[in-house]
Design a protein around this motif. Structure first.
Motif, PDB file in Angstrom:
ATOM      1  N   MET A 273       0.816  -1.220   0.000  1.00 48.02           N
ATOM      2  CA  MET A 273       0.000   0.000   0.000  1.00 48.02           C
ATOM      3  C   MET A 273       0.851   1.271   0.000  1.00 48.02           C
ATOM      4  O   MET A 273       0.336   2.361  -0.222  1.00 48.02           O
ATOM      5  N   ARG A 274       2.131   1.134   0.321  1.00 44.71           N
ATOM      6  CA  ARG A 274       3.053   2.266   0.443  1.00 44.71           C
ATOM      7  C   ARG A 274       2.605   3.236   1.534  1.00 44.71           C
ATOM      8  O   ARG A 274       2.619   4.464   1.362  1.00 44.71           O
ATOM      9  N   ARG A 275       2.241   2.670   2.673  1.00 36.98           N
ATOM     10  CA  ARG A 275       1.757   3.496   3.773  1.00 36.98           C
ATOM     11  C   ARG A 275       2.880   4.170   4.554  1.00 36.98           C
ATOM     12  O   ARG A 275       2.651   5.141   5.269  1.00 36.98           O
ATOM     13  N   GLY A 276       4.087   3.634   4.484  1.00 34.46           N
ATOM     14  CA  GLY A 276       5.202   4.311   5.129  1.00 34.46           C
ATOM     15  C   GLY A 276       5.404   3.981   6.596  1.00 34.46           C
ATOM     16  O   GLY A 276       6.126   4.697   7.305  1.00 34.46           O
ATOM     17  N   TYR A 277       4.787   2.909   7.096  1.00 36.71           N
ATOM     18  CA  TYR A 277       5.009   2.478   8.462  1.00 36.71           C
ATOM     19  C   TYR A 277       4.737   0.985   8.546  1.00 36.71           C
ATOM     20  O   TYR A 277       4.138   0.388   7.648  1.00 36.71           O
ATOM     21  N   THR A 278       5.168   0.380   9.633  1.00 35.98           N
ATOM     22  CA  THR A 278       4.902  -1.034   9.883  1.00 35.98           C
ATOM     23  C   THR A 278       3.828  -1.148  10.960  1.00 35.98           C
ATOM     24  O   THR A 278       3.505  -0.168  11.657  1.00 35.98           O
ATOM     25  N   ALA A 279       3.317  -2.357  11.128  1.00 33.41           N
ATOM     26  CA  ALA A 279       2.342  -2.591  12.189  1.00 33.41           C
ATOM     27  C   ALA A 279       2.959  -2.289  13.549  1.00 33.41           C
ATOM     28  O   ALA A 279       2.295  -1.749  14.444  1.00 33.41           O
ATOM     29  N   GLU A 281       5.285  -0.069  14.238  1.00 29.84           N
ATOM     30  CA  GLU A 281       5.358   1.388  14.409  1.00 29.84           C
ATOM     31  C   GLU A 281       3.988   1.973  14.713  1.00 29.84           C
ATOM     32  O   GLU A 281       3.865   2.928  15.503  1.00 29.84           O
ATOM     33  N   TYR A 282       2.957   1.407  14.105  1.00 27.60           N
ATOM     34  CA  TYR A 282       1.604   1.843  14.409  1.00 27.60           C
ATOM     35  C   TYR A 282       1.277   1.546  15.875  1.00 27.60           C
ATOM     36  O   TYR A 282       0.753   2.407  16.594  1.00 27.60           O
ATOM     37  N   ALA A 283       1.600   0.345  16.326  1.00 25.26           N
ATOM     38  CA  ALA A 283       1.325  -0.035  17.708  1.00 25.26           C
ATOM     39  C   ALA A 283       2.086   0.860  18.684  1.00 25.26           C
ATOM     40  O   ALA A 283       1.573   1.207  19.766  1.00 25.26           O
ATOM     41  N   ASP A 284       3.288   1.268  18.310  1.00 23.65           N
ATOM     42  CA  ASP A 284       4.067   2.164  19.165  1.00 23.65           C
ATOM     43  C   ASP A 284       3.385   3.525  19.274  1.00 23.65           C
ATOM     44  O   ASP A 284       3.349   4.128  20.355  1.00 23.65           O
TER      45      ASP A 284
END
Length: 434
Positions: A273-279, A281-284
């Motif tokens: 998706m090219r969202r620019g973060y990992t799961a 990093e989102y959880a952090d």
């Protein structure tokens, strides 16, 4: 000949049909204010006005189709009206119709100036009223028909998600100056709005080009005399900086509700998706927000059935959503958007499979919403009243939970304190505790 006829019969009324997101809702208020500057008044029946503006949405193919259908409907039912097309799907390529509208004004940095220039070609009572305006400094002082007012402080996006066409339509990021935002928020507060929703196409990008930040903007907004609630619209997890959380957590005016876009809990799909973060990093980001704010509500969007989403990827996403514990989950079944990278990707997911996955994730979202609502049973919560009917008031809490309570005295736009006694999927209810 056409212009000569219009000059003899000056236009008098307007109507605005708006489709799409909070940003479009704000744009529509700018359009209304501009049309009134030109001397038009709102028609009692909007679709029967002399000038009808269709402010379009193009975020999905379905949204563009709905915009196109609305244009055709206005032309068919009101053949004498001056039908104008604006917004994300204003290009003829996206909303081609058999009979051309009076004119089209696609989204872009100077769209409001271009609209004003075109309005000058019509038989307006106050021709020339829009000369010299600038889109990002043309502020509003009301948000007609709403208890809460949207305030757009940012437009455009260059994040480049592979499924999204908005950067093509809204163009490069740009900001409203802090002084203009403060002036607008002050006017809305003085007009009686008790909640202002700070919004934009990608509001977390605010200040990137000028050395400012969303945190700095919020510092100025919370200092406005008599300011009520401030709520932020959707954020990218990478935009949730420590500086922003410090300002957020230190002010009771900023609501503890984050719409933090996820889209997928699978790292493989996030990369596609090219969202620019990992799961992770989102959880952090979620963890840091929970440490800084009071029982924050997390709402989010998730796309199901994105190209390449295997059963394993979906299970990862499902488990991730469950672990986060969202208060509200908006689930979208992927559909290809023409002119995006994702539309050309291999391994498109079978529609029936994507639908089943979506249903399962929506069921999880409902359970999480109910669990979150139950946290407030027995607690006193503040409710901004949006309406009162038949002795029952409805509104939203600070955590963006729909709330209802019986009342004989409450009024729209008041803030009431209730003690929550019941939680359902749709919200909470209780008794006025004051």
């Amino acid at each position: 000949m056409k212009n000569a006829l219009m000059n003899e019969n000056k236009l008098a009324t307007y109507g605005v049909n708006v489709l799409g997101c909070k940003v479009n809702q704000y744009d529509a208020q700018q359009i209304e204010q501009l049309l009134e500057d030109y001397g038009l008044v709102r028609a009692e029946v909007p679709d029967e006005a002399d000038v009808i503006v269709v402010h379009t949405c193009g975020v999905t193919a379905a949204a563009a189709q709905k915009s196109r259908q609305t244009i055709r409907k206005m032309q068919r039912h009101h053949p004498l009206a001056q039908v104008i097309v604006t917004g994300c799907a204003a290009n003829e390529e996206l909303t081609q119709v058999d009979r051309p509208p009076v004119f089209r004004v696609p989204a872009g940095a100077d769209w409001l100036q271009r609209l004003a220039a075109q309005l000058d070609s019509l038989a307006m009572p106050n021709r020339g009223a829009g000369r010299g305006i600038e889109t990002d400094t043309f502020t509003i002082s009301r948000f007609e028909g709403h208890t809460r007012a949207f305030m757009k402080v940012q437009d455009g996006c260059d994040i480049g998600c592979s499924y999204c066409i908005i950067p093509r339509l809204r163009k490069a990021p740009r900001d409203k100056a802090i002084e203009d935002a403060v002036r607008e928020a002050t006017a809305l507060t003085e007009a009686g709005y008790r909640e202002i929703i700070v919004t934009g196409v990608s509001v977390g990008l605010y200040g990137r080009e000028t050395g400012s930040s969303l945190a700095e903007l919020l510092r100025h907004l919370v200092a406005i005399p008599e300011i009520g609630r401030i709520r932020l619209s959707s954020l990218h997890p990478g935009e949730l900086t420590d500086e922003l959380l410090e300002v957020w957590g230190s002010s009771p005016h900023i609501m503890p509700h984050l719409h933090l876009s996820l889209q997928s809990g699978s790292n493989a799909i996030l990369a596609a998706m090219r969202r620019g973060y990992t799961a992770e990093e989102y959880a952090d980001a979620v963890s840091r927000a929970r440490a800084a704010l009071d029982t924050p509500a997390f709402t989010t969007d998730v796309i199901v059935g994105f190209p390449g989403e295997t059963d394993a990827c979906f299970e990862e996403s499902y488990a991730f959503c469950k672990a986060i514990g969202f208060s509200q989950l908006h689930v979208f079944t992927y559909s290809p958007r023409p002119r995006t990278l994702a539309a050309t990707m291999a391994n498109q997911v079978n529609g029936a499979i994507a639908t089943k996955r979506s249903e399962r994730l929506r069921a999880l979202g409902e359970r999480m919403s109910l669990d979150y609502h139950r946290r407030f049973i027995g607690k006193q919560v503040e409710v901004l009243i949006e309406g009162v009917r038949d002795g029952k008031a409805t509104g939203y809490t600070r955590h963006y939970i729909p709330a209802t309570f019986e009342t004989t005295t409450a009024l729209r736009r008041q803030i009431a304190v209730i003690k929550a006694s019941e939680a359902t999927l749709s919200g909470i209810s209780g008794m006025n505790s004051l």
